[in-house]
Write a protein that holds these residues in place. Structure first.
Motif, PDB file in Angstrom:
ATOM      1  N   SER A 255       0.832  -1.201   0.000  1.00 20.11           N
ATOM      2  CA  SER A 255       0.000   0.000   0.000  1.00 20.11           C
ATOM      3  C   SER A 255       0.867   1.251   0.000  1.00 20.11           C
ATOM      4  CB  SER A 255      -0.913   0.019   1.226  1.00 20.11           C
ATOM      5  OG  SER A 255      -1.861  -0.997   1.153  1.00 20.11           O
TER       6      SER A 255
ATOM      7  N   SER B  10      -9.337  11.037  -0.900  1.00 20.90           N
ATOM      8  CA  SER B  10      -9.725   9.882  -0.094  1.00 20.90           C
ATOM      9  C   SER B  10     -10.850  10.245   0.879  1.00 20.90           C
ATOM     10  CB  SER B  10      -8.509   9.362   0.682  1.00 20.90           C
ATOM     11  OG  SER B  10      -8.870   8.412   1.642  1.00 20.90           O
ATOM     12  N   GLN B  11     -10.708  11.369   1.535  1.00 21.42           N
ATOM     13  CA  GLN B  11     -11.704  11.804   2.510  1.00 21.42           C
ATOM     14  C   GLN B  11     -13.011  12.204   1.845  1.00 21.42           C
ATOM     15  OE1 GLN B  11      -9.463  14.837   4.521  1.00 21.42           O
ATOM     16  NE2 GLN B  11      -8.548  13.384   5.955  1.00 21.42           N
TER      17      GLN B  11
ATOM     18  N   ASN C 144     -14.633   9.056   0.625  1.00 17.22           N
ATOM     19  CA  ASN C 144     -14.718   8.025   1.655  1.00 17.22           C
ATOM     20  C   ASN C 144     -14.147   6.695   1.135  1.00 17.22           C
ATOM     21  OD1 ASN C 144     -15.279   7.137   4.248  1.00 17.22           O
ATOM     22  ND2 ASN C 144     -17.325   6.431   3.693  1.00 17.22           N
ATOM     23  N   ILE C 145     -12.953   6.777   0.573  1.00 18.37           N
ATOM     24  CA  ILE C 145     -12.237   5.627   0.024  1.00 18.37           C
ATOM     25  C   ILE C 145     -10.884   5.564   0.719  1.00 18.37           C
ATOM     26  CG2 ILE C 145     -11.227   4.608  -2.059  1.00 18.37           C
ATOM     27  CD1 ILE C 145     -13.215   6.253  -3.697  1.00 18.37           C
ATOM     28  N   LYS C 146     -10.404   4.374   0.994  1.00 18.57           N
ATOM     29  CA  LYS C 146      -9.092   4.220   1.621  1.00 18.57           C
ATOM     30  C   LYS C 146      -8.034   4.902   0.776  1.00 18.57           C
ATOM     31  CE  LYS C 146      -9.931  -0.166   3.925  1.00 18.57           C
ATOM     32  NZ  LYS C 146      -9.523  -1.579   4.011  1.00 18.57           N
ATOM     33  N   LEU C 147      -7.065   5.500   1.457  1.00 21.58           N
ATOM     34  CA  LEU C 147      -5.980   6.212   0.779  1.00 21.58           C
ATOM     35  C   LEU C 147      -5.254   5.306  -0.212  1.00 21.58           C
ATOM     36  CD1 LEU C 147      -4.361   8.848   0.542  1.00 21.58           C
ATOM     37  CD2 LEU C 147      -2.923   8.012   2.393  1.00 21.58           C
ATOM     38  N   ALA C 148      -4.975   4.078   0.176  1.00 21.53           N
ATOM     39  CA  ALA C 148      -4.276   3.143  -0.714  1.00 21.53           C
ATOM     40  C   ALA C 148      -5.096   2.857  -1.967  1.00 21.53           C
ATOM     41  CB  ALA C 148      -3.958   1.849   0.015  1.00 21.53           C
ATOM     42  N   ASP C 149      -6.416   2.808  -1.833  1.00 18.07           N
ATOM     43  CA  ASP C 149      -7.272   2.558  -3.000  1.00 18.07           C
ATOM     44  C   ASP C 149      -7.288   3.764  -3.932  1.00 18.07           C
ATOM     45  OD1 ASP C 149      -7.832   0.027  -2.040  1.00 18.07           O
ATOM     46  OD2 ASP C 149      -9.721   0.644  -1.088  1.00 18.07           O
TER      47      ASP C 149
END
Length: 84
Positions: free
Chosen positions: A28, A58-59, A62-67
């Motif tokens: 990641s 990401s915020q 609402n998605i994971k930073l790695a995604d």
């Protein structure tokens, strides 16, 4: 980047996580590093600004930073949007 790897390793050891979890964390971080580099190059911005772009996206989505980072790499430097 090395500091990120060390941080993941230390946190994993402290939490008693296994090698597979540690490996996923390192991958990641690698994706995040690639995305930061792409954003820096394509937008003429600093490392901090590029990371902030990823974090904000990401915020907002609402998605994971790695995604988000993985999507940026796959999309050749374009941030994902809510309609993707």
């Amino acid at each position: 980047m090395l500091a990120s790897f060390a941080s993941v390793a230390i946190n994993a050891i402290a939490s008693g996580e296994d090698a597979a979890t540690l490996r996923r964390g390192l991958l990641s971080n690698r994706e995040i590093g690639k995305a930061v580099g792409m954003l820096m190059l394509l937008n003429g911005i600093s490392e901090e600004e590029a990371f902030e772009m990823l974090l904000r996206n990401s915020q907002e989505l609402n998605i994971k930073l790695a995604d988000v980072a993985r999507a940026v790499v796959e999309r050749r430097g374009r941030l994902p949007s809510g309609s993707d």
